[in-house]
Design a protein around this motif. Structure first.
Motif, PDB file in Angstrom:
ATOM      1  N   ALA A 169       0.830  -1.204   0.000  1.00  0.00           N
ATOM      2  CA  ALA A 169       0.000   0.000   0.000  1.00  0.00           C
ATOM      3  C   ALA A 169       0.863   1.252   0.000  1.00  0.00           C
ATOM      4  N   PHE A 170       1.894   1.268   0.839  1.00  0.00           N
ATOM      5  CA  PHE A 170       2.794   2.419   0.888  1.00  0.00           C
ATOM      6  C   PHE A 170       3.460   2.639  -0.465  1.00  0.00           C
ATOM      7  N   HIS A 171       3.945   1.546  -1.056  1.00  0.00           N
ATOM      8  CA  HIS A 171       4.649   1.668  -2.337  1.00  0.00           C
ATOM      9  C   HIS A 171       3.703   2.078  -3.455  1.00  0.00           C
ATOM     10  N   SER A 172       2.490   1.542  -3.457  1.00  0.00           N
ATOM     11  CA  SER A 172       1.528   1.868  -4.504  1.00  0.00           C
ATOM     12  C   SER A 172       1.155   3.348  -4.476  1.00  0.00           C
ATOM     13  N   ILE A 173       0.884   3.872  -3.299  1.00  0.00           N
ATOM     14  CA  ILE A 173       0.539   5.293  -3.168  1.00  0.00           C
ATOM     15  C   ILE A 173       1.739   6.164  -3.511  1.00  0.00           C
ATOM     16  N   SER A 174       2.908   5.768  -3.040  1.00  0.00           N
ATOM     17  CA  SER A 174       4.120   6.538  -3.321  1.00  0.00           C
ATOM     18  C   SER A 174       4.436   6.543  -4.816  1.00  0.00           C
ATOM     19  N   ALA A 175       4.171   5.414  -5.494  1.00  0.00           N
ATOM     20  CA  ALA A 175       4.454   5.327  -6.928  1.00  0.00           C
ATOM     21  C   ALA A 175       3.451   6.128  -7.743  1.00  0.00           C
ATOM     22  N   PHE A 176       2.151   5.989  -7.438  1.00  0.00           N
ATOM     23  CA  PHE A 176       1.143   6.698  -8.226  1.00  0.00           C
ATOM     24  C   PHE A 176       1.252   8.205  -8.043  1.00  0.00           C
ATOM     25  N   THR A 177       1.522   8.656  -6.823  1.00  0.00           N
ATOM     26  CA  THR A 177       1.683  10.096  -6.589  1.00  0.00           C
ATOM     27  C   THR A 177       3.063  10.580  -6.996  1.00  0.00           C
ATOM     28  N   ASN A 178       3.912   9.652  -7.462  1.00  0.00           N
ATOM     29  CA  ASN A 178       5.279   9.983  -7.895  1.00  0.00           C
ATOM     30  C   ASN A 178       6.101  10.587  -6.765  1.00  0.00           C
ATOM     31  N   ALA A 179       5.778  10.199  -5.520  1.00  0.00           N
ATOM     32  CA  ALA A 179       6.491  10.753  -4.369  1.00  0.00           C
ATOM     33  C   ALA A 179       7.903  10.197  -4.247  1.00  0.00           C
ATOM     34  N   GLY A 180       8.076   8.909  -4.562  1.00  0.00           N
ATOM     35  CA  GLY A 180       9.407   8.325  -4.547  1.00  0.00           C
ATOM     36  C   GLY A 180       9.908   7.893  -3.187  1.00  0.00           C
ATOM     37  N   PHE A 181       9.090   8.058  -2.123  1.00  0.00           N
ATOM     38  CA  PHE A 181       9.490   7.575  -0.803  1.00  0.00           C
ATOM     39  C   PHE A 181       9.373   6.056  -0.759  1.00  0.00           C
ATOM     40  N   ASP A 194      13.801  -8.146 -10.176  1.00  0.00           N
ATOM     41  CA  ASP A 194      12.386  -8.516 -10.107  1.00  0.00           C
ATOM     42  C   ASP A 194      11.610  -7.659 -11.094  1.00  0.00           C
ATOM     43  N   TYR A 195      11.398  -8.177 -12.281  1.00  0.00           N
ATOM     44  CA  TYR A 195      10.793  -7.383 -13.346  1.00  0.00           C
ATOM     45  C   TYR A 195       9.304  -7.131 -13.135  1.00  0.00           C
ATOM     46  N   LEU A 196       8.620  -8.005 -12.396  1.00  0.00           N
ATOM     47  CA  LEU A 196       7.200  -7.786 -12.133  1.00  0.00           C
ATOM     48  C   LEU A 196       6.995  -6.554 -11.263  1.00  0.00           C
ATOM     49  N   VAL A 197       7.759  -6.453 -10.177  1.00  0.00           N
ATOM     50  CA  VAL A 197       7.664  -5.284  -9.305  1.00  0.00           C
ATOM     51  C   VAL A 197       8.012  -4.018 -10.074  1.00  0.00           C
ATOM     52  N   GLN A 198       9.015  -4.105 -10.934  1.00  0.00           N
ATOM     53  CA  GLN A 198       9.402  -2.935 -11.721  1.00  0.00           C
ATOM     54  C   GLN A 198       8.301  -2.542 -12.702  1.00  0.00           C
ATOM     55  N   MET A 199       7.664  -3.523 -13.340  1.00  0.00           N
ATOM     56  CA  MET A 199       6.615  -3.209 -14.316  1.00  0.00           C
ATOM     57  C   MET A 199       5.397  -2.601 -13.634  1.00  0.00           C
ATOM     58  N   VAL A 200       5.007  -3.141 -12.482  1.00  0.00           N
ATOM     59  CA  VAL A 200       3.874  -2.573 -11.739  1.00  0.00           C
ATOM     60  C   VAL A 200       4.203  -1.144 -11.305  1.00  0.00           C
ATOM     61  N   THR A 201       5.431  -0.941 -10.837  1.00  0.00           N
ATOM     62  CA  THR A 201       5.852   0.391 -10.414  1.00  0.00           C
ATOM     63  C   THR A 201       5.840   1.372 -11.576  1.00  0.00           C
ATOM     64  N   MET A 202       6.382   0.952 -12.721  1.00  0.00           N
ATOM     65  CA  MET A 202       6.399   1.828 -13.892  1.00  0.00           C
ATOM     66  C   MET A 202       4.993   2.193 -14.343  1.00  0.00           C
ATOM     67  N   LEU A 203       4.073   1.229 -14.286  1.00  0.00           N
ATOM     68  CA  LEU A 203       2.687   1.498 -14.695  1.00  0.00           C
ATOM     69  C   LEU A 203       2.039   2.506 -13.754  1.00  0.00           C
ATOM     70  N   LEU A 204       2.249   2.344 -12.446  1.00  0.00           N
ATOM     71  CA  LEU A 204       1.694   3.286 -11.472  1.00  0.00           C
ATOM     72  C   LEU A 204       2.280   4.677 -11.665  1.00  0.00           C
ATOM     73  N   VAL A 205       3.585   4.739 -11.875  1.00  0.00           N
ATOM     74  CA  VAL A 205       4.251   6.026 -12.090  1.00  0.00           C
ATOM     75  C   VAL A 205       3.713   6.703 -13.343  1.00  0.00           C
ATOM     76  N   LEU A 206       3.585   5.944 -14.417  1.00  0.00           N
ATOM     77  CA  LEU A 206       3.102   6.491 -15.678  1.00  0.00           C
ATOM     78  C   LEU A 206       1.673   7.018 -15.541  1.00  0.00           C
ATOM     79  N   LEU A 207       0.798   6.256 -14.872  1.00  0.00           N
ATOM     80  CA  LEU A 207      -0.590   6.680 -14.700  1.00  0.00           C
ATOM     81  C   LEU A 207      -0.690   7.961 -13.882  1.00  0.00           C
ATOM     82  N   GLY A 208       0.216   8.118 -12.915  1.00  0.00           N
ATOM     83  CA  GLY A 208       0.194   9.345 -12.123  1.00  0.00           C
ATOM     84  C   GLY A 208       0.782  10.529 -12.856  1.00  0.00           C
TER      85      GLY A 208
END
Length: 454
Positions: A169-181, A194-208
């Protein structure tokens, strides 16, 4: 007294009111982080470090002078979550949501504040816009958290569901808001393979970072595609195209510059994900899977340029914004070709938007250059120039990437970055509009005369 307050409110422009709101949010956040309940046992946080962290969280930057995982208690981490959620989707979005829950009507003056906070040009549909922004934010963040929770538990990264959910939850919110914490301790370096974690992170970052108006238009497209042909706005077309170009060119540039250096001993898929992840994350998110110091200086300067451009307007990111960069490039191409109008997708770009783009670019360049000079002065020339440029661009683009000098800065250097992070959050145009007053427009013009240019 009531009459005086009304007079004062009439003198304050919507932009000034919004900036004061973010300033108040930073002050309150600083006080909260300074409370002992926000610290882990044995940890301490000075007022300066609390102010720096609060500004970084509210501006969704991610630069930090302390380790999030080692410094803050569970209460402190929840407080940080609230801060970059507030900074990411905007003060007015949360305010409107609470106002609607209470059953209150949104006044015209409040709608003007919403228009400024969301960087919109008209008042129509603003309440519906913010409602969609809030709902989309919750859905995307919840989906990201759910996917990561299941993966973290099933992959054995965390032993119990609660720990997996908290980190997800912390990572998802931080990624979507592009906070980077992060609360992993070393950003996403533990997940470098771990390419799955990276792909999910990139998608969240891009959407935000792509902007809420684009997400809303995409939602409308998928909901109406069976009814009639949907036409995207020029803004969405330009934003989507420029976003794709920057991601591809950024990744290609990193790959080419590092192919015979850091990437020399890596496999093709490692090169691909290092290049792609840095291209996506650099512009506004600030997550990293490797030490930025391992890159060569040309790559570090390329990353600085990407951070300077930043995300899209009406998004969670900073920088000069993708549309500004797109309009500047289009203007240069059309001017070189001798065309009097700037055209794209069978539309003509307004002269006012062209002027705004060059004003933003010029002002941002002046801010970054003067801040770099000032930072070099406060640090007494002890730090490499490329590191200072990188740090300033990271703060201005609300990226949060660093070459490891943030915790080495003097008090003066921290004040410089605090100011730049705040400017990056409110935007260059809002900074310039601070000096405007509620005065009537002049209804006369002076004679025009040519000036030699170039």
């Amino acid at each position: 007294m009531k009459f005086r307050l009304k007079q004062a409110s009439n003198r304050i422009t919507p932009t000034q009111f919004i900036v004061l709101g973010y300033l108040l949010a930073v002050i309150l956040s600083t006080i909260i982080l300074r409370l002992p309940i926000s610290w882990q046992e044995g940890a301490r946080l000075s007022w300066m470090d609390a102010l720096f962290t609060a500004t970084s969280a509210v501006s969704v930057t991610g630069l930090s002078v302390v380790g999030t995982a080692d410094t803050f208690s569970e209460f402190g981490k929840i407080a940080l979550l609230c801060m970059f959620q507030l900074g990411g989707i905007g003060i007015m979005t949360l305010g409107v949501f609470l106002w609607l829950i209470l059953g209150r009507n949104i006044s015209l003056s409040y709608r003007k504040l919403i228009m400024v906070d969301q960087n919109r040009n008209n008042l129509s549909g603003l309440v519906m816009l913010l409602r969609l922004v809030f709902i989309l934010t919750l859905i995307i963040e919840a989906a990201g958290a759910a996917v990561l929770t299941v993966y973290f538990k099933l992959a054995g990264i965390y032993d119990d569901w609660l720990t997996a959910f908290v980190h997800s939850a912390f990572h998802s919110i931080s990624a979507f808001t592009n906070a980077g914490f992060d609360i992993y301790g070393d950003s996403l370096a533990p997940f470098r393979d771990d390419y799955l974690v990276q792909m999910v992170t990139m998608l969240l970052v891009l959407l935000g970072a792509i902007g809420f108006p684009v997400l809303i238009e995409l939602r409308q497209y998928f909901s109406r595609r069976n009814e009639q042909r949907y036409r995207f706005s020029l803004y969405t077309k330009v934003t989507g195209l420029m976003f794709l170009i920057l991601i591809v060119c950024g990744a290609a540039g990193i790959w080419l510059l590092e192919n015979s250096l850091y990437f020399a001993s890596l496999t093709w898929h490692e090169k691909l994900f290092y290049s792609l992840f840095n291209s996506v994350s650099t512009r506004s998110a600030g997550f990293y899977t490797m030490d930025i110091n391992d890159f060569s200086m040309p790559t570090q300067m390329l990353l600085s340029a990407l951070m300077f451009i930043g995300a899209s307007p009406s998004s969670v990111g900073g920088g000069i914004r993708t549309t500004t960069f797109a309009v500047i490039l289009l203007t240069l191409v059309h001017y070189a070709a001798g065309r009097s109008e700037v055209r794209i997708f069978r539309r003509t770009v307004k002269q006012e938007d062209i002027t705004k783009s060059f004003v933003v670019f010029t002002a941002a360049t002046m801010i970054v250059i003067s801040s770099t000079i000032l930072l070099a002065y406060t640090e007494h020339n002890h730090l490499p120039l490329v590191s200072l440029i990188f740090e300033v661009c990271s703060a201005f683009g609300t990226s949060g990437l660093s070459m490891g000098i943030t915790d080495q800065l003097t008090t003066g250097g921290k004040w410089v970055l605090i100011l730049i992070m705040f400017i990056g959050r409110i935007g260059v145009l809002s900074l310039l509009f601070l000096f405007r007053t509620n005065q009537r427009k002049q209804n006369f013009h002076y004679p025009k005369e040519d000036i030699i240019i170039g």
